[in-house]
Write an enzyme that holds these catalytic residues in place. Structure first.
Site, PDB file in Angstrom:
ATOM      1  N   MET A  17       0.849  -1.199   0.000  1.00  0.00           N
ATOM      2  CA  MET A  17       0.000   0.000   0.000  1.00  0.00           C
ATOM      3  C   MET A  17       0.876   1.236   0.000  1.00  0.00           C
ATOM      4  O   MET A  17       1.449   1.618   1.024  1.00  0.00           O
ATOM      5  CB  MET A  17      -0.961  -0.002   1.201  1.00  0.00           C
ATOM      6  CG  MET A  17      -2.141  -0.952   1.005  1.00  0.00           C
ATOM      7  SD  MET A  17      -3.294  -0.997   2.389  1.00  0.00           S
ATOM      8  CE  MET A  17      -4.001   0.637   2.332  1.00  0.00           C
ATOM      9  N   GLN A  77       8.167  -4.792  -4.972  1.00  0.00           N
ATOM     10  CA  GLN A  77       7.191  -4.664  -6.061  1.00  0.00           C
ATOM     11  C   GLN A  77       7.641  -3.635  -7.101  1.00  0.00           C
ATOM     12  O   GLN A  77       8.028  -2.525  -6.765  1.00  0.00           O
ATOM     13  CB  GLN A  77       5.816  -4.257  -5.539  1.00  0.00           C
ATOM     14  CG  GLN A  77       4.763  -4.327  -6.653  1.00  0.00           C
ATOM     15  CD  GLN A  77       3.377  -3.895  -6.228  1.00  0.00           C
ATOM     16  OE1 GLN A  77       3.144  -2.736  -5.939  1.00  0.00           O
ATOM     17  NE2 GLN A  77       2.447  -4.846  -6.227  1.00  0.00           N
ATOM     18  N   CYS A 107      -2.670  -1.316 -10.210  1.00  0.00           N
ATOM     19  CA  CYS A 107      -2.808   0.081  -9.768  1.00  0.00           C
ATOM     20  C   CYS A 107      -3.799   0.841 -10.657  1.00  0.00           C
ATOM     21  O   CYS A 107      -3.657   0.873 -11.877  1.00  0.00           O
ATOM     22  CB  CYS A 107      -1.445   0.777  -9.777  1.00  0.00           C
ATOM     23  SG  CYS A 107      -1.553   2.445  -9.146  1.00  0.00           S
ATOM     24  N   ASN A 208      -7.717 -11.311  -2.654  1.00  0.00           N
ATOM     25  CA  ASN A 208      -7.525 -10.008  -2.013  1.00  0.00           C
ATOM     26  C   ASN A 208      -8.744  -9.122  -2.248  1.00  0.00           C
ATOM     27  O   ASN A 208      -9.386  -9.195  -3.289  1.00  0.00           O
ATOM     28  CB  ASN A 208      -6.249  -9.352  -2.594  1.00  0.00           C
ATOM     29  CG  ASN A 208      -6.090  -7.887  -2.220  1.00  0.00           C
ATOM     30  OD1 ASN A 208      -6.002  -7.020  -3.081  1.00  0.00           O
ATOM     31  ND2 ASN A 208      -6.050  -7.590  -0.944  1.00  0.00           N
TER      32      ASN A 208
HETATM   33  C1  LIG Z   1      -3.727   3.718  -0.220  1.00  0.00           C
HETATM   34  C2  LIG Z   1      -3.525   2.464  -1.040  1.00  0.00           C
HETATM   35  C3  LIG Z   1      -2.289   2.230  -1.625  1.00  0.00           C
HETATM   36  C4  LIG Z   1      -2.081   1.071  -2.408  1.00  0.00           C
HETATM   37  N1  LIG Z   1      -0.850   0.845  -2.973  1.00  0.00           N
HETATM   38  C5  LIG Z   1      -0.633  -0.283  -3.698  1.00  0.00           C
HETATM   39  C6  LIG Z   1       0.654  -0.594  -4.242  1.00  0.00           C
HETATM   40  O1  LIG Z   1       1.647   0.150  -4.069  1.00  0.00           O
HETATM   41  N2  LIG Z   1       0.776  -1.735  -4.979  1.00  0.00           N
HETATM   42  C7  LIG Z   1      -0.282  -2.581  -5.194  1.00  0.00           C
HETATM   43  O2  LIG Z   1      -0.120  -3.603  -5.862  1.00  0.00           O
HETATM   44  N3  LIG Z   1      -1.483  -2.340  -4.654  1.00  0.00           N
HETATM   45  C8  LIG Z   1      -1.688  -1.228  -3.910  1.00  0.00           C
HETATM   46  N4  LIG Z   1      -2.916  -0.997  -3.337  1.00  0.00           N
HETATM   47  C9  LIG Z   1      -3.971  -2.026  -3.446  1.00  0.00           C
HETATM   48  C10 LIG Z   1      -3.938  -2.956  -2.223  1.00  0.00           C
HETATM   49  O3  LIG Z   1      -2.740  -3.715  -2.224  1.00  0.00           O
HETATM   50  C11 LIG Z   1      -5.124  -3.933  -2.236  1.00  0.00           C
HETATM   51  O4  LIG Z   1      -5.104  -4.664  -3.427  1.00  0.00           O
HETATM   52  C12 LIG Z   1      -6.469  -3.215  -2.123  1.00  0.00           C
HETATM   53  O5  LIG Z   1      -6.450  -2.225  -1.099  1.00  0.00           O
HETATM   54  C13 LIG Z   1      -7.612  -4.206  -1.867  1.00  0.00           C
HETATM   55  O6  LIG Z   1      -7.380  -4.940  -0.701  1.00  0.00           O
HETATM   56  P1  LIG Z   1      -8.068  -4.550   0.709  1.00  0.00           P
HETATM   57  O7  LIG Z   1      -9.548  -4.466   0.463  1.00  0.00           O
HETATM   58  O8  LIG Z   1      -7.653  -5.663   1.628  1.00  0.00           O
HETATM   59  O9  LIG Z   1      -7.510  -3.214   1.107  1.00  0.00           O
HETATM   60  C14 LIG Z   1      -3.139   0.149  -2.581  1.00  0.00           C
HETATM   61  C15 LIG Z   1      -4.373   0.392  -1.970  1.00  0.00           C
HETATM   62  C16 LIG Z   1      -4.582   1.522  -1.201  1.00  0.00           C
HETATM   63  C17 LIG Z   1      -5.939   1.746  -0.549  1.00  0.00           C
END
Ligand SMILES: Cc1cc2nc3c(=O)[nH]c(=O)nc-3n(C[C@H](O)[C@H](O)[C@H](O)COP(=O)(O)O)c2cc1C
Length: 327
Positions: A17, A77, A107, A208
């Protein structure tokens, strides 16, 4: 008593994240247990080999054997669309001691998608496969290459093709965020959609999206058919969630706020005080996630909201304990 039955012994990965789960947060969350792996925030790759310092900044664990302080491996990553550039940067990550490399095709950010990185590539399954193959071929055989995708860009029509390409390109594991780019982060996550692409790969697949409780983790696994889990916002909202999932503690509430507030205060004092223009920002951000399970997080947030200096924020932790919690 809940009647939920734990479907399978899963591995749990802490999701990447950007701007939220940095090395300090990885250390704190993995200390609470349950995780078998973390993934760094994305490193954006355009056309060049990035200097070592970029890798060390996003993944300081490289100086510690690629592990968090509690011994959990951290994968680096990469995000981009140029296969050659991604390949040389993956090689560099491996040479610096990365335990694995992960490629981001999920993303949704406009700026990232405009430069052909992240989820926009899900419209071109062959291109995704070619990137994965190029990176896999360039990396040492003993370093795993994993991939993270969404179920699609506009819709999930290409999911089967995307996933088949990723496997044939030699990825070892795949995490699927069960929403399209257009779904963004809006609930629900479409766990059942993933079932169609599991085939005999359940052991290499991580589901996820929208997993906030132990019961959610069971449903996500049952509905998706994946064997493993990746936790993002749920891990911030309930920092011991992975530990409770790993221990099958479906009826156990999240860890006590009285314990957690000590973690938040320490996180503030150790990692959120140094940059004068941003003092307290990460702490307030974390409290915003914690509000989901902890009403006390709202009280503490209200106390800190307008404060910008170390002394006054630190004193509000004491006031919160004495006046809101009476401890
Ligand atoms: C603030 C934020 C930053 C994120 N940054 C990345 C990232 O750098 N790389 C990535 O693959 N996913 C990123 N994601 C996606 C998360 O890894 C994840 O797939 C998404 O939040 C859904 O999962 P969750 O419902 O458990 O949060 C980001 C999500 C959020 C909300």
């Amino acid at each position: 008593m809940s009647t939920a039955i734990r479907p399978h012994l899963s591995k749990i990965v802490l999701a990447p994240m950007e701007g939220v789960i940095d090395a300090a947060m990885r250390a704190r969350l993995t200390k609470l247990g349950g995780y078998s792996r973390c993934v760094t925030e994305f490193i954006r790759v355009s056309d060049v080999l990035l200097p070592k310092r970029v890798f060390m900044r996003l993944c300081p664990e490289l100086a510690e054997g690629g592990l968090t302080a509690s011994g959990v491996p951290v994968y680096v990553q990469l995000l981009g669309s140029n296969p050659e550039a991604l390949a040389i940067n993956a090689q560099r990550a491996a040479a610096l001691g990365a335990r694995g490399v992960d490629l981001n095709f999920g993303c949704p950010a406009k700026t990232v998608n405009k430069s052909m990185g992240g989820s926009v590539l899900l419209q071109e399954p062959d291109r995704v496969a070619a990137i994965v193959a190029g990176v896999r071929d360039a990396m040492p055989a003993d370093i795993p290459l994993t991939v993270k995708i969404r179920i699609g860009y506009h819709d999930d029509q290409l999911l089967e093709q995307i996933v088949a390409g990723i496997w044939s390109a030699g990825a070892s594991e795949l995490a699927i965020h069960a929403r399209t780019k257009f779904d963004g982060y809006k609930p629900p996550a479409y766990w059942a959609t993933v079932q169609d692409v599991v085939h005999d790969r359940a052991r290499q697949l991580y589901i996820n999206g929208e997993i906030w409780t132990v019961a959610d983790s069971y449903k996500a696994i049952q509905q998706s058919g994946c064997e493993h889990l990746m936790l993002g916002r749920g891990a911030l909202a309930a920092p011991d969630l992975a530990n409770r999932i790993a221990n099958d503690a479906v009826d156990q509430p999240p860890m006590a706020w009285e314990l957690l507030v000590g973690e938040i205060e320490e996180q503030f004092l150790q990692h959120d005080c140094n940059s004068p223009r941003h003092i307290g920002n990460r702490t307030k951000q974390w409290l915003a996630y914690l509000k989901r399970h902890y009403p006390e997080a709202l009280q503490l947030f209200a106390r800190l909201r307008t404060l910008r200096d170390v002394q006054s924020i630190a004193s509000q932790f004491t006031a919160h304990r004495q006046q809101d919690l009476s401890i």
